[in-house]
Motif scaffolding. Sequence first.
Motif: not given
Length: 165
Positions: A140-158
């Motif tokens: 899903l190509a997640p984007v993680r902007t908070a190093p050390g917090y892998p559970e926080i991410y976002y991604f685009r689908h369409g």
Amino acid sequence: MRPIFAPKLILRVLVAWGVFVGGACADPLRFFALGDVPYRASEVAPLTELLRGAVGYRNLPFIVHVGDIKKGREPCTDEGLDAIAALFRAQPVPVVYAPGDNEWTDCHRAWSGERDPMERLARLREVFFADESVLRLGALAPVRTAPGYPEIYYFRHGDVLFAAL
């Protein structure tokens, strides 16, 4: 005979299915969303069948689990995390997982084993986010902007942006 899943849970899953699949678009975005399940070990097999039917036969791109993979009053154990990780790993599509309070913050309570919540969060991160084969989020190509917090991410689908917080 007692139901395998609480009626509230079944309603929540069905509502999520109807909201996200329905619509007037020619090509609607389809995915399966659920949470608060499984609450006990006896719910893992029925949940496995539910996911097999929802995902396997409908060509969905991913599953969303909004957390609470155990009942708040159940013990916080490594075995419990490992069992759910195995269930997620077995899915044919990525699993977008946002940890709930039951699997880490509630662990300090006596009925949950009086475990350190930060230790439980570290273990949860290790089990679900350190091993790419569990959630397979790379697809899903997640984007993680908070190093050390892998559970926080976002991604685009369409044209839709999803965020796990």
